[in-house]
Design a protein around this motif. Sequence first.
Motif, PDB file in Angstrom:
ATOM      1  N   GLU A  88       4.745  -2.186  -2.651  1.00  9.48           N
ATOM      2  CA  GLU A  88       4.961  -0.782  -2.725  1.00  9.48           C
ATOM      3  C   GLU A  88       3.924   0.122  -3.026  1.00  9.48           C
ATOM      4  OE1 GLU A  88       7.643   1.977  -5.966  1.00  9.48           O
ATOM      5  OE2 GLU A  88       7.501  -0.264  -6.313  1.00  9.48           O
ATOM      6  N   ASP A  89       3.091  -0.689  -3.816  1.00 10.32           N
ATOM      7  CA  ASP A  89       1.739   0.286  -4.357  1.00 10.32           C
ATOM      8  C   ASP A  89       0.803   0.327  -2.911  1.00 10.32           C
ATOM      9  OD1 ASP A  89       2.597   0.404  -6.955  1.00 10.32           O
ATOM     10  OD2 ASP A  89       1.183  -1.237  -7.596  1.00 10.32           O
ATOM     11  N   ALA A  90       0.748  -0.588  -2.190  1.00 12.44           N
ATOM     12  CA  ALA A  90       0.079  -0.505  -0.955  1.00 12.44           C
ATOM     13  C   ALA A  90       0.361   0.517  -0.107  1.00 12.44           C
ATOM     14  CB  ALA A  90      -0.169  -1.817  -0.321  1.00 12.44           C
ATOM     15  N   GLN A  91       1.966   0.570   0.102  1.00 13.08           N
ATOM     16  CA  GLN A  91       2.473   1.527   1.201  1.00 13.08           C
ATOM     17  C   GLN A  91       2.335   2.999   0.555  1.00 13.08           C
ATOM     18  OE1 GLN A  91       6.193  -0.614   3.116  1.00 13.08           O
ATOM     19  NE2 GLN A  91       6.343  -0.818   0.829  1.00 13.08           N
ATOM     20  N   GLN A  92       2.505   3.200  -0.653  1.00 17.88           N
ATOM     21  CA  GLN A  92       2.262   4.421  -1.212  1.00 17.88           C
ATOM     22  C   GLN A  92       0.666   4.905  -1.192  1.00 17.88           C
ATOM     23  OE1 GLN A  92       3.770   4.345  -5.483  1.00 17.88           O
ATOM     24  NE2 GLN A  92       5.630   4.479  -4.684  1.00 17.88           N
ATOM     25  N   SER A  93      -0.008   4.013  -1.220  1.00 18.50           N
ATOM     26  CA  SER A  93      -1.365   4.453  -0.807  1.00 18.50           C
ATOM     27  C   SER A  93      -1.651   4.802   0.491  1.00 18.50           C
ATOM     28  CB  SER A  93      -2.372   3.399  -1.366  1.00 18.50           C
ATOM     29  OG  SER A  93      -2.396   2.317  -0.226  1.00 18.50           O
ATOM     30  N   GLY A  94      -0.848   4.667   1.502  1.00 20.62           N
ATOM     31  CA  GLY A  94      -1.065   4.886   2.852  1.00 20.62           C
ATOM     32  C   GLY A  94      -1.625   3.649   3.637  1.00 20.62           C
ATOM     33  N   ALA A  95      -1.404   2.599   3.226  1.00 22.29           N
ATOM     34  CA  ALA A  95      -2.125   1.320   3.850  1.00 22.29           C
ATOM     35  C   ALA A  95      -1.367   1.315   5.132  1.00 22.29           C
ATOM     36  CB  ALA A  95      -1.978   0.166   3.022  1.00 22.29           C
ATOM     37  N   SER A  96      -2.105   0.828   6.322  1.00 20.42           N
ATOM     38  CA  SER A  96      -1.274   0.658   7.284  1.00 20.42           C
ATOM     39  C   SER A  96      -0.874  -0.802   7.507  1.00 20.42           C
ATOM     40  CB  SER A  96      -2.487   0.878   8.819  1.00 20.42           C
ATOM     41  OG  SER A  96      -3.345   1.801   8.772  1.00 20.42           O
ATOM     42  N   ALA A  97      -0.948  -1.707   6.792  1.00 17.68           N
ATOM     43  CA  ALA A  97      -0.620  -3.005   6.755  1.00 17.68           C
ATOM     44  C   ALA A  97      -0.609  -3.764   5.507  1.00 17.68           C
ATOM     45  CB  ALA A  97      -1.205  -3.675   8.121  1.00 17.68           C
ATOM     46  N   VAL A  98       0.102  -4.696   5.247  1.00 22.53           N
ATOM     47  CA  VAL A  98      -0.289  -5.746   4.192  1.00 22.53           C
ATOM     48  C   VAL A  98      -0.396  -7.172   4.551  1.00 22.53           C
ATOM     49  CG1 VAL A  98       1.202  -4.299   2.595  1.00 22.53           C
ATOM     50  CG2 VAL A  98       2.306  -5.895   3.774  1.00 22.53           C
ATOM     51  N   MET A  99      -1.203  -7.966   3.736  1.00 20.81           N
ATOM     52  CA  MET A  99      -1.475  -9.330   3.721  1.00 20.81           C
ATOM     53  C   MET A  99      -0.911 -10.186   2.885  1.00 20.81           C
ATOM     54  SD  MET A  99      -4.911 -11.120   4.594  1.00 20.81           S
ATOM     55  CE  MET A  99      -5.714 -10.651   2.989  1.00 20.81           C
ATOM     56  N   VAL A 126       5.543  -1.358   6.650  1.00 26.37           N
ATOM     57  CA  VAL A 126       4.439  -1.389   7.227  1.00 26.37           C
ATOM     58  C   VAL A 126       4.452  -2.849   7.868  1.00 26.37           C
ATOM     59  CG1 VAL A 126       3.267   0.551   5.946  1.00 26.37           C
ATOM     60  CG2 VAL A 126       3.114  -1.897   5.379  1.00 26.37           C
ATOM     61  N   PRO A 127       3.473  -3.023   8.864  1.00 22.88           N
ATOM     62  CA  PRO A 127       3.532  -4.482   9.314  1.00 22.88           C
ATOM     63  C   PRO A 127       2.910  -5.494   8.210  1.00 22.88           C
ATOM     64  CG  PRO A 127       2.483  -2.927  10.946  1.00 22.88           C
ATOM     65  CD  PRO A 127       2.809  -2.086   9.486  1.00 22.88           C
ATOM     66  N   LEU A 128       3.184  -6.761   8.575  1.00 21.45           N
ATOM     67  CA  LEU A 128       2.415  -7.737   7.626  1.00 21.45           C
ATOM     68  C   LEU A 128       1.867  -8.743   8.163  1.00 21.45           C
ATOM     69  CD1 LEU A 128       3.954  -9.492   4.659  1.00 21.45           C
ATOM     70  CD2 LEU A 128       3.533 -10.852   6.459  1.00 21.45           C
ATOM     71  N   LYS A 154       8.802  -7.207  10.748  1.00 17.61           N
ATOM     72  CA  LYS A 154       7.416  -6.533  10.185  1.00 17.61           C
ATOM     73  C   LYS A 154       6.237  -7.406  10.498  1.00 17.61           C
ATOM     74  CE  LYS A 154       9.002  -2.531   9.412  1.00 17.61           C
ATOM     75  NZ  LYS A 154       9.002  -1.571  10.186  1.00 17.61           N
ATOM     76  N   VAL A 155       6.534  -8.913  10.618  1.00 16.36           N
ATOM     77  CA  VAL A 155       5.433  -9.709  10.726  1.00 16.36           C
ATOM     78  C   VAL A 155       4.875  -9.499  12.039  1.00 16.36           C
ATOM     79  CG1 VAL A 155       4.861 -12.047  11.026  1.00 16.36           C
ATOM     80  CG2 VAL A 155       6.539 -11.439   9.350  1.00 16.36           C
ATOM     81  N   GLU A 156       3.514  -8.970  12.282  1.00 16.31           N
ATOM     82  CA  GLU A 156       2.845  -8.881  13.326  1.00 16.31           C
ATOM     83  C   GLU A 156       1.506  -9.666  13.510  1.00 16.31           C
ATOM     84  OE1 GLU A 156       2.369  -4.650  14.186  1.00 16.31           O
ATOM     85  OE2 GLU A 156       4.711  -4.353  13.507  1.00 16.31           O
ATOM     86  N   SER A 157       1.016 -10.301  12.552  1.00 19.43           N
ATOM     87  CA  SER A 157      -0.033 -11.089  12.643  1.00 19.43           C
ATOM     88  C   SER A 157      -0.048 -12.439  11.779  1.00 19.43           C
ATOM     89  CB  SER A 157      -1.402 -10.441  12.367  1.00 19.43           C
ATOM     90  OG  SER A 157      -2.525 -11.136  12.855  1.00 19.43           O
ATOM     91  N   ILE A 158      -0.954 -13.464  12.244  1.00 17.14           N
ATOM     92  CA  ILE A 158      -0.907 -14.532  11.330  1.00 17.14           C
ATOM     93  C   ILE A 158      -2.351 -14.878  11.355  1.00 17.14           C
ATOM     94  CG2 ILE A 158      -0.638 -17.128  11.095  1.00 17.14           C
ATOM     95  CD1 ILE A 158       1.699 -16.612  13.044  1.00 17.14           C
ATOM     96  N   LYS A 159      -3.075 -15.339  10.223  1.00  9.84           N
ATOM     97  CA  LYS A 159      -4.369 -15.419   9.820  1.00  9.84           C
ATOM     98  C   LYS A 159      -4.544 -16.668   9.492  1.00  9.84           C
ATOM     99  CE  LYS A 159      -8.189 -13.650   6.505  1.00  9.84           C
ATOM    100  NZ  LYS A 159      -8.465 -14.776   5.927  1.00  9.84           N
TER     101      LYS A 159
END
Length: 297
Positions: A88-99, A126-128, A154-159
């Motif tokens: 929630e904090d990351a999204q409110q900050s305006g982040a484009s994605a989370v990990m 946002v994407p994850l 929302k899953v869009e990448s795997i590291k």
Amino acid sequence: MFTGLSAFPLTPLNANGIDEAAFVRLIERLVAARADSIGVLGSTGNYAYLSVAERARVAQLAVQHAGDTPVMVGIGAVRTRDVLKLAEDAQQSGASAVMLAPVSYQRLVPEEVFGLFEDVTRELSVPLCVYDNPGTTHFNFSDELHGVIAHLPKVESIKIPGVPADPAEAKLRVARLRALIPSHVTIGISGDAFAALGLNAGCEVWYSAIGGTFPKTMLAITRAAQAGDADEATRLVERLQPLWQLFGENGGSLRVTAAAAELLGLVASPCLPRPLKAVDGEARRRLAVLIDELELA
């Protein structure tokens, strides 16, 4: 945003907490170098050592100073409750994605890890990126589990961690995972010494720890691979073998990366959360020579 070079800067600390001025300098350095994206609060960003409030502040600073460069924010924590708050904090900050890494004290089982990602993706806007880092989480993803999680919304990448050293085997490893995940989900390589192997094997993005301090050098590797020049990407990575050796001798990239940032004057010394310490002594002297000889700065 899940292509090219995703550069992961340190979160430098001082006696008062986050060294905000130094952190902003690192972010602005990555923007100036034209990194494709910025990943904050990964392992290089010391996320496990920061409070929820400190992590919210890091996310805010990163987005505020990244301009048009997309920012991905790490949200891993031991309890799902805290992961959701961090998301929630990351999204409110305006982040484009989370990990998200499946962080644990009690070792997690696959059903619990799937449940974590199911709970979190249900709440995301946002994407994850799935953060597969068994060296720190002590959880080993199977390709089958990756495949199931990759079909969540929302899953869009795997590291992923490093790939096999043989190029043909590296391609097979990436191909096996690719066959199990949707086409829109990218695969990203981490473990900086494996960059060329992973990118040449079909990974679309390099999640780079050292790229957060030396973005120009790591962008050159990324661009060579993107242009299809596998030999040049391999040559550029192999040229950095003395640096990878330092990583191996010092428990990974973090302590070396911190020392490099200190040597360049990008951050004050010390910059890591105690009890962690940047490399010193002979290792630090070797690093200073390498920065000059390899023209990393």
